[in-house]
Enzyme design. Structure first.
Site, PDB file in Angstrom:
ATOM      1  CD  GLU A 260      50.792 -30.876 -27.086  1.00 17.22           C
ATOM      2  OE1 GLU A 260      51.678 -30.881 -26.216  1.00 17.22           O
ATOM      3  OE2 GLU A 260      50.601 -29.933 -27.869  1.00 17.22           O
TER       4      GLU A 260
ATOM      5  CD  GLU B 241      49.212 -27.903 -23.010  1.00 17.59           C
ATOM      6  OE1 GLU B 241      47.992 -27.897 -22.752  1.00 17.59           O
ATOM      7  OE2 GLU B 241      49.788 -28.874 -23.513  1.00 17.59           O
TER       8      GLU B 241
END
Ligand code: NAI
Length: 713
Positions: free
Chosen positions: A110, A130
């Site tokens: 990210e 995730e």
């Protein structure tokens, strides 16, 4: 210096920000702040034209700090917030180049996606794992990823959680250039080129060209949901991730980010997230043995000798060869040896066909496995491992033979799934060298190894076994020496209870369906058919002396055994199997069950799914509590790890003991007491369970208290 975790150096007109947070440069507190401060400094320096962000040591940012996520999931603090940093990176007037080696995972990717450009080493990997922790990429990852790689690839990355290679990243638009050789130097050159080319340097958030139209995206999202339902059965996070990607495709960036924030907050507060984080830390904790400290001398196993080339011996030989351990594989029967080698070859061939590795790799692995009928070479092996039939007398005989041949410092291991390691050890003159290494079938695939500690097992031998499990990329869990150790000791009552349920009126497929829908990888009758009806039958014969007098016994299993219905291998067991081993209900078995129940005077009734689940799961939990109290498992969390890594227990339920905590031990204990009254002695509640329930405590709290008392001692 920006701070201790992030350094700022210069290569002429390029600033280099290096993250120094070993071992994996996780985004722990201080790292985002350090990047921000360094970026600020570089921004203000007129001599600097471009910025490179790189990881020190072996990797780029490999992810969030999972301890922080755990605190957030427990409601003890907010999730780490990266939004301000990401905006600062993206808004930088000077181009920011992310230089990736090792892995850029989760929060690491990210951060990378907020940069204007990304370059990578050829062996770098990037991904959004995730979902494995029950959450979604929550630092704008669901919003930037589809802007870089398109909706279809973003769905695949977020749902599978699997990383992509640098070259895949290049072709999907995640990576702008692959740098052969020195990454830092290559990144600096690239950054300089971009600075010279001049701006504007595109912000990822401004890109829309890959986001597609609602018409184009509708089938992609539908297929993604289908993929999630199939590959991530019962899990919420993958579906939420798809919803967040839908927001990215339809809403302005800031609004999409707002939605994503709501979603990640909900995910963090979910039972699934807490369970998956528990599973993550439990697996790591399993290697910590209070009386076998980290510095206990361990042998690095480089060569092994295995006795028995059957299902397990062959699978274990493959697991070893896969990591470069040379193996001598002995069987007493030439036909069995040939068959064993043929199975190994076939397994490898099928992997080559599927493109998992090359023919050359297969040839290397095959060359590491030396089939033989005698004991030659056993005198030089680091590890001698026995995997012959499950028969105590035979195993004792084998151990007395290898005692005479093996090197004095060799580890002598048995793959027994139920037998007494002390008795096996006592067949040698060196019981301290003997240990159980209980692999699971298929041994080259299943991750669990129960490491069985006998009374005399030496600490270096335990340390060696733990190191070996790690080398094999498996999860080693230390257990005590009792019948069935931990995993099978809990599975025996589980399968017994399932049989009582069918005698009382359920069908095998009803029981299996209830368990499967609840999340088990397979129903228990399907498991029995796969493992072999004869295997369980034999284990029961060996453990007859442990049966409680007067206790109810299941009646149908013995009959299946006597009829030669041994499961998949004979085409029939609890189910009937076609030539592709697809099961279907067998009226013959249903009739056998009914007739057996009638003859034994067992009344038949409708059985609800809830009762099936409670009886199958609570009987397992009750046995787990007993194992824990008797000290055959070090922690409730170890029992969870065993069930997650070896028994197909759904990870998002955290394992049987964690699951009991989430149901509430008072409720579990109350139901067990009711079953005790209804069904008798086999349901006697475990004292530890009753005590914890009465005190309003959980197994997790029990673990934590024990951990404290051990570290205080
Ligand atoms: P298997 O029947 O497939 O293989 C046993 C092999 O040992 C046969 O090839 C046989 O020829 C050979 N053998 C027998 N006596 C021998 C001797 N004196 N010297 C050399 N070789 C000899 O059995 P499987 O399933 O591989 O089981 C082996 C052990 O692993 C057992 O203790 C079993 O309880 C345990 N185990 C089995 C699991 C399974 O799912 N099958 C799972 C975990 C453990």
């Amino acid at each position: 210096m920006a701070n201790q975790l992030v350094s700022l150096t210069r290569d002429a007109d390029v600033a280099i920000l290096t993250i120094e947070n070993p071992p994996v440069n996780a985004l722990s507190p201080g790292v985002p702040e350090g990047i921000s401060a360094a970026l600020d400094q570089a921004g203000r320096d007129p001599a600097i034209r471009a910025v490179v962000l790189i990881g020190g040591g072996r990797t780029f940012i490999a992810g969030a700090d999972i301890k922080e996520l755990e605190h957030a999931a427990q409601g003890q603090g907010a999730a780490p917030k990266l939004h301000a940093l990401l905006a600062q990176i993206e808004d930088s007037a000077k181009p920011v180049v992310m230089a990736i080696h090792g892995t850029a995972l989760g929060g690491g990717l990210e951060v990378a996606m907020a940069g204007h450009y990304r370059v990578a080493s050829p062996d770098a990997q990037a991904g959004q794992p995730e979902v494995n922790l029950g959450i979604i990429p929550g630092a704008e990852g669901t919003q930037r990823l589809p802007r870089l790689v398109g909706v279809a690839a973003a769905i695949d990355l977020c749902v599978s959680g699997k990383p992509v290679s640098a070259s895949q990243g290049l072709s999907m638009g995640l990576i702008d250039r692959i740098i052969e050789g020195d990454l830092r130097a290559g990144a600096v050159t690239f950054a300089r080129e971009m600075a010279e080319r001049g701006g504007p340097h595109r912000k990822t958030r401004d890109r829309r060209e890959k986001l597609g139209s609602p018409q184009e995206n509708a089938p992609l999202f539908a297929a993604g949901r289908e993929q999630a339902r199939k590959t991530r059965r019962n899990m919420t996070a993958p579906l939420v991730a798809i919803e967040a990607l839908e927001a990215a495709a339809t809403l302005p960036f800031d609004e999409g980010c707002r939605k994503e924030r709501e979603m990640i907050t909900a995910c963090l507060a979910s039972d699934q997230c807490r369970a998956l984080i528990h599973a993550f830390f439990s697996e790591r904790a399993a290697a910590k043995i209070p009386d076998v400290p980290k510095d206990t001398p361990a042998m690095a196993v480089g060569s092994a000798a295995i006795i028995g080339a059957g299902t397990m011996g062959g699978g274990i030989a493959m697991a070893m060869a896969n990591v470069g351990i040379s193996v001598r594989l002995k069987d007493s029967d030439a036909v069995a040896l040939d068959r064993g080698m043929a199975v190994i070859r076939k397994n490898y061939e099928s992997s080559v066909k599927k493109g998992r590795f090359s023919q050359a790799v297969m040839d290397q692995r095959m060359a590491l496995i030396q089939p033989q009928l005698g004991y030659e070479g056993f005198d030089s092996a680091d590890l001698v491992l026995e995997a012959v039939f499950e028969n105590l007398a035979l195993k004792k005989q084998i151990f007395s033979e290898i005692d005479k041949i093996a090197r004095p410092d060799a580890v002598l291991a048995s793959n027994t799934s139920t037998l007494d390691i002390d008795q096996i050890a006592n067949a040698t003159a060196r019981p301290a060298s003997v240990i159980g290494l209980h692999f699971f079938s298929p041994a080259h695939v299943m991750r669990l190894v129960e490491i069985v500690r006998g009374k005399a097992t030496g600490k270096p031998v335990i340390a060696t076994a733990l190191a070996l499990a790690k080398k094999l990329k498996k999860v080693g869990v230390l257990v005590g020496n009792c019948n069935g150790f931990v995993g099978n000791r809990m599975m025996f009552p589980y399968i017994r209870e399932a049989q009582f349920l069918v005698e009382e009126g359920a069908t095998p497929q009803q029981v299996d369906q209830a368990l499967f829908a609840w999340g088990m990888a397979m129903g228990i009758f399907a498991v029995d058919d796969m493992g072999g009806i004869d295997v369980l039958w034999r284990a029961r014969q060996e453990a007859k002396h442990l049966e409680k007098p007067g206790a109810r016994r299941p009646l149908v299993h013995d009959k299946l055994y006597e009829m030669g219905r041994l499961g998949q291998k004979t085409g029939a067991g609890w189910y009937r199997y076609d030539e592709n081993r697809r099961p279907s209900p067998d009226p013959e078995v249903l009739a056998l069950i009914e007739q057996t129940a009638r003859a034994a005077g067992i009344p038949r009734r409708e059985i609800a799914t809830e009762e099936i689940l409670e009886r199958c799961l609570y009987v397992m939990i009750n046995e787990g509590a007993r194992i824990l109290e008797e000290g055959y498992a070090l922690r409730a969390a170890d029992i969870d790890t065993i069930y997650l890594a070896g028994y197909g227990f759904p990870s998002y339920r955290g394992g049987p003991m964690w699951y009991a905590d989430t149901v509430g031990l008072q409720k579990v204990a109350r139901r067990i007491e009711e079953f005790h009254r209804q069904h008798g002695v086999l349901w006697e509640p475990a004292p530890l369970l009753l005590r914890l329930a009465a005190e309003g405590r959980t197994f997790a709290e029990y673990d934590a208290a024990r951990e404290q008392s051990v570290s205080a001692a």
